[in-house]
Write an enzyme that holds these catalytic residues in place. Sequence first.
Site, PDB file in Angstrom:
ATOM      1  N   ASN A  49      -6.533  41.995  20.008  1.00 59.49           N
ATOM      2  CA  ASN A  49      -6.761  40.620  19.546  1.00 59.49           C
ATOM      3  C   ASN A  49      -5.458  40.037  18.999  1.00 59.49           C
ATOM      4  OD1 ASN A  49      -7.071  42.485  17.469  1.00 59.49           O
ATOM      5  ND2 ASN A  49      -8.669  41.334  16.422  1.00 59.49           N
ATOM      6  N   ASP A  90      -9.501  50.588  10.678  1.00 56.05           N
ATOM      7  CA  ASP A  90      -9.665  49.168  11.013  1.00 56.05           C
ATOM      8  C   ASP A  90      -8.668  48.343  10.200  1.00 56.05           C
ATOM      9  OD1 ASP A  90     -10.538  46.792  12.082  1.00 56.05           O
ATOM     10  OD2 ASP A  90     -12.425  46.718  10.978  1.00 56.05           O
TER      11      ASP A  90
END
Length: 426
Positions: free
Chosen positions: A92, A303
């Site tokens: 992303n 993450d």
Amino acid sequence: MNLLIKNGTVVTHEIEQQADILIENGRIRQIAAEIDMKADQSIDAKNKYVLPGLVDVHVHFRDPGYTNKETIESGGMAAVHGGFTKVLTMPNVQPVPNTPELMASMVEQNKAKSVVSIGQIAPITIDRVQGAINNLSALKEAGAVAFSNDGSGIQDAETMLQAMQLIAKLGVPLAAHVEDESLMKHGVVNKGTVADRLHLPGISELTETAQLARDLELVRQTGVHYHVCHISTKRSVELVRRAKEDGLNVTAEVTPHHLLLDVTMIETDNSMFKMNPPLRTPADRRALLVGLLDGTIDMIATDHAPHTEEDKSGSMLNATFGITGLETSLQLIFTNLVHTKVLKMKDLVNLMSYQPARQFGLTNQGQITEWQPANLTIFDPTVISTIQKSNFYSKGTNSPFIGTAVKGQVQQTIINGKIVYSEDLK
């Protein structure tokens, strides 16, 4: 050129032993109880752990496109500061690497600019949104190590089915961000009493579990290696456990923040606690730990999601989802789970090094054996410190753990026999 590590406690996913390690030309030449020789360079690791370098299969480096949040260089330094020798970065970014040319460029830039070894994950669909599936075979040929639309769940079942069929043939993992957007309802925190008290819109557990249940049935038909990103609910753990009992090719990761925090710890509208999936209930957190201990959850992944101070300012209503994790995860897991004897040190190695490397097919990572490249982390369990923004190499300091006291500290991180981080030289 050789490097000798003396007097350390060498820990793998199987054993813990006192040993010296001799490294020559980037590889582990010898592991023995005592190696008596004069080396070009030596490290006294007495009272310290020598671990296989940590591996994180889920990080965000924001480069290209969002380099005000993180760069390849700053993310790489954050990784080695945290003891990681290999990370997998999500796609992303901007532009999204939809083409072989963009993917090859990212792989080249990752290698040229980063001190840590980076594996690049490719997007499943164009721009990671609903619509056409990318040329996945060409993206793998260009260097992709896995596929994910992380940050977005794939909403259309037919699209996911086709993606699974294609990825199964390629023999790499599909890392799924499971989120049914129709159930999100603009939520910012777990649905329940805390959301009600703070007058914030809630995120139901169904946002995760409904899509996960759908996907597992598709896995049953396709046989793809399906990896569940940042699992957060008790019901999700139950679904994955059942899938594994049925013999499905499923793995799962959990973040340190979902293991150590829950929604009841959110006392005010504090954007540092805004992450996706959100912190869940104490019962969910207990189930995550049980799943980790019984092998339902295969690994810990951070993450790592750095943001600017502006992105994380103000109310949860407007702040961006995500927290950083690379520089705090080892200390937090050691302090809260190893020091308290919930896990053994070899369990930590299994969850943060061996299993991530094994499940994602990452060679030369996750083990300490003779003749393999020397990718190692030296960790001092005796150091007591406080997590502070000023110590971060990451551009992002968005963490609810700022100010938390922790035990243990990375002393050196070694990649291919080279010391790429040393606390002594910080």
